[in-house]
Design a protein around this motif. Structure first.
Motif, PDB file in Angstrom:
ATOM      1  N   ASP A   1      -6.528  -0.602   2.684  1.00  0.00           N
ATOM      2  CA  ASP A   1      -6.334   0.610   3.473  1.00  0.00           C
ATOM      3  C   ASP A   1      -5.843   1.778   2.629  1.00  0.00           C
ATOM      4  O   ASP A   1      -5.173   2.680   3.120  1.00  0.00           O
ATOM      5  CB  ASP A   1      -5.405   0.353   4.671  1.00  0.00           C
ATOM      6  CG  ASP A   1      -4.170  -0.425   4.274  1.00  0.00           C
ATOM      7  OD1 ASP A   1      -3.951  -0.608   3.066  1.00  0.00           O
ATOM      8  OD2 ASP A   1      -3.422  -0.835   5.171  1.00  0.00           O
TER       9      ASP A   1
ATOM     10  N   ASP B   1      -7.423  -4.865  -2.347  1.00  0.00           N
ATOM     11  CA  ASP B   1      -7.364  -5.634  -1.104  1.00  0.00           C
ATOM     12  C   ASP B   1      -8.795  -5.555  -0.562  1.00  0.00           C
ATOM     13  O   ASP B   1      -9.134  -4.676   0.230  1.00  0.00           O
ATOM     14  CB  ASP B   1      -6.359  -4.995  -0.144  1.00  0.00           C
ATOM     15  CG  ASP B   1      -6.114  -5.872   1.075  1.00  0.00           C
ATOM     16  OD1 ASP B   1      -6.932  -6.785   1.314  1.00  0.00           O
ATOM     17  OD2 ASP B   1      -5.125  -5.644   1.788  1.00  0.00           O
TER      18      ASP B   1
ATOM     19  N   THR C   1       0.836  -1.203   0.000  1.00  0.00           N
ATOM     20  CA  THR C   1       0.000   0.000   0.000  1.00  0.00           C
ATOM     21  C   THR C   1       0.873   1.256   0.000  1.00  0.00           C
ATOM     22  O   THR C   1       0.565   2.241  -0.678  1.00  0.00           O
ATOM     23  CB  THR C   1      -0.954  -0.029   1.212  1.00  0.00           C
ATOM     24  OG1 THR C   1      -1.719  -1.238   1.130  1.00  0.00           O
ATOM     25  CG2 THR C   1      -1.878   1.162   1.237  1.00  0.00           C
TER      26      THR C   1
ATOM     27  N   ASP D   1      -3.577  -1.524  -5.949  1.00  0.00           N
ATOM     28  CA  ASP D   1      -3.027  -2.021  -4.686  1.00  0.00           C
ATOM     29  C   ASP D   1      -3.717  -3.365  -4.473  1.00  0.00           C
ATOM     30  O   ASP D   1      -4.893  -3.522  -4.815  1.00  0.00           O
ATOM     31  CB  ASP D   1      -3.351  -1.049  -3.543  1.00  0.00           C
ATOM     32  CG  ASP D   1      -2.652  -1.474  -2.263  1.00  0.00           C
ATOM     33  OD1 ASP D   1      -1.683  -2.251  -2.330  1.00  0.00           O
ATOM     34  OD2 ASP D   1      -3.087  -1.029  -1.173  1.00  0.00           O
TER      35      ASP D   1
HETATM   36 MG   LIG Z   1      -1.921  -3.104   1.981  1.00  0.00          MG
END
Ligand SMILES: [Mg+2]
Ligand SMILES: Nc1ncnc2c1ncn2[C@@H]1O[C@H](COP(=O)(O)OP(=O)(O)O)[C@@H](O)[C@H]1O
Length: 398
Positions: free
Chosen positions: A187, A182, A158, A263
């Motif tokens: 996040d 994700d 990330t 991501d």
């Molecule tokens: Mg991550």
């Protein structure tokens, strides 16, 4: 005929735009007084003669607030028309322009040749939007799709993905979107300090899945100038989202953006594999520890077997530390690949995560900042590093 509608009262500026178009781009330029920015979209377009308008350009003398208001209305009513603003681009303006759906910002003193490239690009966007709206849902891929991945969690995916997105937006303002794949514990929202109104769940179900214009309205805009589509608010949604939906979403975004940064969750789940079918580049993030290196070796073997290794390949060694008992060369030998960026272990990185401001959005220029910045520039087609892409230079720990 007015394929290009230009709002300005400055004859000199009109001349430059005229030079940009004449002989190189089909269609004509029609100038309209700057005060017309106060009109509603329909009234303005009613003044356009002949051909439908492809590009609406605001000259440097047009009121900026009024231009942003008109662009917002235009984006709702005629999202196919590309709106271009002429103004010195600072980060605040870029943010407001992105929110208003403006496609491009021209520098006031631009040469005709620069304007020609910009207008040409915007005509292509308009064309492709019109084609798509007539055609249905799955679009041809255009942008570069960069998947940031690693078999292990906590190695800095990330961190690298969000910094890469911010770094890319420095040379492709408004051209970068980050997608959080994700799906359970994403996040990206926290790393970019966003509280998204909509998430990937909204984007794959309902109207947005059919229509890229609706999808764009679901994106969040971070302070750092990148668009983001964040992960579901409820981790259970991950089970509802299919690999096919992810593939459609990635191709929709790639049709709209120059760069799509993905991501991803640790490992090689079905969502990642679906996205890799669309990816032009893989960025492997590896820690400076034996389990991380082993995991990466195994991951590479699996992807090669599945023939899912994207053409562009980049390796980032994160948490680099002289005291780790391994050297950069040890890692390269072990994974059998050259390392393209070395990010040292740094308090500035963990602080930036906690603040929700990617390091590259900050001014501090420590070693982690420099190496992340240099890494992002590899993807700039105009940079020397990108041209030398096959010649991997040995990275050293500073
Ligand atoms: Mg991550
Ligand atoms: N080079 C680094 N130096 C110090 N801390 C780092 C570094 N890279 C990442 N971190 C921290 O490690 C944690 C995990 O990073 P993250 O990017 O979320 O990993 P992943 O996405 O792979 O799970 C975060 O708190 C982040 O700030």
């Amino acid at each position: 005929m007015s394929r290009f509608l230009l709002l300005t009262d400055q004859p000199d500026f009109e001349k430059v735009v005229q030079l940009a178009i004449r002989g190189s781009l089909p269609g004509n330029l029609q100038r309209i007084p700057a005060a017309a920015v106060q009109l509603a979209p329909q009234e303005l377009l009613a003044r356009s003669l002949g051909e439908p308008t492809d590009v609406l350009m605001f000259g440097p003398d047009v009121s900026r607030t009024a231009a942003l208001d008109l662009a917002t209305a235009m984006d709702l009513l005629h999202p196919d028309i590309s709106v271009v603003l002429t103004a010195p681009a600072d980060s605040e303006l870029i943010m407001s322009a992105m929110r208003a759906g403006i496609r491009d910002i021209a520098e006031p003193g631009s040469e005709p040749e620069q304007l020609r490239l910009l207008l040409e690009r915007n005509c292509l966007t308009t064309e492709s939007r019109r084609r798509k709206s007539g055609e249905g849902n799955i679009e041809r891929r255009r942008g570069r799709v960069i998947a940031v991945m690693s078999p292990k969690g906590g190695v800095g995916k990330t961190t690298v993905a969000t910094n890469l997105a911010v770094g890319l937006s420095k040379f492709a303002p408004m051209g970068v979107v980050i997608l959080d794949l994700d799906l359970q514990f994403g996040d990206v929202a926290s790393a970019l300090n966003l509280e998204p109104e909509h998430t990937i769940t909204d984007a794959v179900f309902g109207a947005a899945a059919q229509d890229s214009m609706v999808l764009k309205a679901y994106l969040s805009v971070g302070e750092s100038g990148v668009y983001a589509l964040c992960g579901p608010k409820n981790p259970a949604d991950a089970d509802l989202i299919s690999a096919e939906q992810v593939a459609i979403l990635v191709s929709q975004l790639a049709a709209e953006f120059q760069y799509v940064v993905l991501d991803t969750a640790p490992g090689l789940g079905e969502h990642l594999l679906a996205a890799l079918e669309m990816a032009t580049d893989a960025v492997w993030v590896c820690g400076m520890d034996v389990p991380s290196i082993r995991g990466m070796n195994n991951g590479l073997v699996v992807l090669r077997e599945l023939q899912l290794v994207p053409e562009g390949r980049h390796v980032v060694l994160n948490f680099a530390d002289r005291r780790a008992g391994l050297s950069v060369q040890d890692v390269e030998l072990s994974i059998g690949l050259p390392i393209d960026a070395v990010i040292p272990v740094s308090r500035s990185v963990s602080l930036s995560t906690n603040k929700g401001v990617p390091l590259l959005a900050e001014k501090s220029r420590g070693p982690a900042w420099r190496n992340l910045d240099k890494f992002a520039r590899r993807f700039d087609p105009a940079s020397k590093d990108a041209l030398r892409k096959s010649a991997h230079r040995r990275e050293v720990l500073q």
